[in-house]
Design an enzyme around this catalytic site. Structure first.
Site, PDB file in Angstrom:
ATOM      1  N   SER A 320     -20.107 -16.394   3.680  1.00  0.00           N
ATOM      2  CA  SER A 320     -18.906 -17.177   3.415  1.00  0.00           C
ATOM      3  C   SER A 320     -19.165 -18.680   3.544  1.00  0.00           C
ATOM      4  CB  SER A 320     -17.777 -16.697   4.336  1.00  0.00           C
ATOM      5  OG  SER A 320     -16.535 -17.199   3.934  1.00  0.00           O
ATOM      6  N   LYS A 345     -20.691 -13.350   0.173  1.00  0.00           N
ATOM      7  CA  LYS A 345     -19.225 -13.294   0.313  1.00  0.00           C
ATOM      8  C   LYS A 345     -18.639 -14.499  -0.406  1.00  0.00           C
ATOM      9  CE  LYS A 345     -15.114 -12.348   1.993  1.00  0.00           C
ATOM     10  NZ  LYS A 345     -14.381 -13.462   1.380  1.00  0.00           N
ATOM     11  N   GLN A 349      -9.365 -15.145   0.859  1.00  0.00           N
ATOM     12  CA  GLN A 349      -8.189 -14.330   1.118  1.00  0.00           C
ATOM     13  C   GLN A 349      -7.116 -15.110   1.868  1.00  0.00           C
ATOM     14  OE1 GLN A 349     -11.397 -13.004   1.777  1.00  0.00           O
ATOM     15  NE2 GLN A 349     -11.230 -12.049  -0.234  1.00  0.00           N
TER      16      GLN A 349
END
Length: 491
Positions: A320, A345, A349
């Site tokens: 991420s 990733k 969200q």
């Protein structure tokens, strides 16, 4: 550092319930005229208002179809039915059709319990998790955490929690079972790629430190090399990074190593702020793409370019926000990235609250690298690939029975790899067959460690061997990736 960014929390993983740092993402302001503006992004992500969650449903026939199914089941099913459970099942089913492991549903009680766990201190195992193929999966254990010390690795799938099968268990329910009070033990049965049999690991929960930035200076060949290790991208990480970077620069460092190995991510806003401290002025740090394909770029506002070389360290546990930073250093900065491929990733969200207090965590955006590359399920590839020694990847030993002469299995293979890597007693083979040379290596290790000299790997010997491996991994003596990064800077 830019102080004007608006913060919009977006929960990406669930490190907080396991005891790791926060995994939130935030949008920064628009720096150019391309793609989405800040107002448009803020409108799309408005903090989870109920009206937004419920949406504007134009197709009454589809809604009527859902209601008809609920009425049929409620009225005609042979047993009594809880209608609220049917609704929750319908929502869960809709999310499952997305085939997105990061979009999930929490009922009101689970959501409340989860939010209550977001305290200023954390007790748990210290690991980042996601849901993959219906199983809770380790993204990365935190450095020096109970999870790492117990031997958990990225991509380990958790099959059982204290003997309870996780099949059908939601991610939220699973992580709430894994977390717990400091000093208590949770037994995780895991499936590991490349290993035939499931592995049982006892993890002793602990308080997870919230410090996210560690720095030091390494002297090598007459050069001073600053090293900054980032364990996550939490609320204060950018400020701490800026302070420690200044201290290193005041010491006249000749180069900088930024270590994001095992870093599962964090606040997008924070990685943007850190990027503006090291990425050349005007270069994009990250791009955010909506469902229409429109993009917003976050540009660095650093004055010029750093006068010293920078190297990033990555591994499969870098996820991420870590991948955003590594990608920006590689593509926008033109710096070397040393290590192995990152986790992959690349989506964003947000948790959206429903009218009854339940929540949906839904993927709203993709993030792309500086050059616009989508790394989701792909990862950031290092410019210089370096694997760690084999014992870094050895599987924890099983002590159901002693490992003895003439046996052959994967546990013996891993013990041989450990002995060859961290002791002076090389068994001469790593194929899993316990021969006389392996027996002599075990005897030598036992004598050196003050253990009973039997030539067999019992629980006491195996535990000590694994402790030595953990000590070696946490130290720098065997860190081939760090050694290679230092070589890049020294030249």
């Amino acid at each position: 550092m830019n102080k004007n960014n608006i913060i919009i929390p977006l929960i990406v993983f669930f490190s907080l319930v396991l005891g790791a740092g926060g995994m939130y993402v935030a949008m920064g302001p628009m720096n150019d005229d391309n793609g989405l503006g800040q107002d448009e992004v803020a409108q799309l992500i408005n903090g989870g208002e109920t009206e937004e969650v419920l949406g504007n449903v134009d197709d009454d026939e589809e809604m009527a179809k859902i209601q008809q199914a609920i009425d049929m089941i409620t009225d005609k099913y042979v047993d009594e039915v809880d209608e609220s459970k049917l609704v929750e099942g319908a929502i869960t089913g809709m999310l499952e059709t997305l085939e997105d492991p990061y979009s999930v549903y929490m009922d009101e009680s689970t959501a409340e319990e989860f939010m209550n766990s977001l305290d200023s201190t954390f007790e748990g195992i210290g690991a980042e998790v996601s849901m993959t193929d219906g199983r809770v999966t380790i993204v990365a254990p935190f450095r020096d955490s109970p999870a790492e010390n117990a031997g958990l690795r990225p991509n380990d799938k958790i099959l059982e929690i204290d003997g309870e099968d996780t099949d059908g268990l939601s991610l939220y329910d699973a992580v709430l079972k894994i977390r717990g009070e400091k000093g208590s033990t949770v037994t995780l049965t895991i499936e590991r790629p490349g290993v035939n049999d499931p592995i049982d690991l006892d993890v002793v929960r602990d308080e997870i430190p919230i410090e996210t930035v560690y720095s030091e200076i390494i002297e090598e060949d007459g050069k001073s090399i600053g090293v900054i290790e980032l364990s996550s991208f939490a609320e204060k990480t950018a400020t701490e990074f800026e302070e420690q970077l200044k201290e290193l620069e005041d010491s006249n460092i000749d180069g900088l190593i930024i270590d994001v190995r095992g870093n599962p991510g964090g606040l997008l806003q924070v990685v943007e702020e850190i990027g503006s401290l090291i990425i050349p002025e005007g270069e994009p740090i990250v791009q955010i793409e909506d469902q229409e394909g429109e993009r917003m770029r976050q540009l660095s506002n650093l004055d010029g370019k750093k006068e010293y070389p920078i190297v990033a360290l990555t591994d499969e546990g870098s996820a991420s926000a870590s991948e955003i930073l590594a990608g920006a250093l590689k593509e926008a900065g033109g710096y070397e990235v040393v290590g192995t491929n990152t986790f992959g990733k690349g989506t964003v969200q947000q948790t959206l609250r429903m009218v009854d207090g339940s929540e949906i965590k839904l993927t709203l955006f993709r993030w792309l690298t500086s050059d616009g590359n989508n790394i989701n399920e792909v990862g950031v590839e290092p410019t210089i690939k370096v694997e760690q020694p084999d014992f870094y990847y050895a599987t924890p030993l099983d002590f159901e029975e002693p490992l003895t002469y003439d046996m052959s299995n994967e546990h013996i293979k891993n013990a041989q790899i450990m002995l060859a890597g961290i002791s002076e007693f090389d068994p001469g083979r790593t194929d899993g067959y316990f021969d006389e040379e392996t027996e002599e290596a075990v005897r030598g290790f036992q004598e050196q460690e003050g253990l009973e000299v039997t030539g067999e790997i019992n629980e006491e010997t195996g535990t000590r061997l694994q402790e030595k491996v953990i000590e070696a991994i946490q130290g720098k003596e065997y860190d081939l990736q760090l050694d290679r990064a230092i070589e890049v800077i020294v030249g």
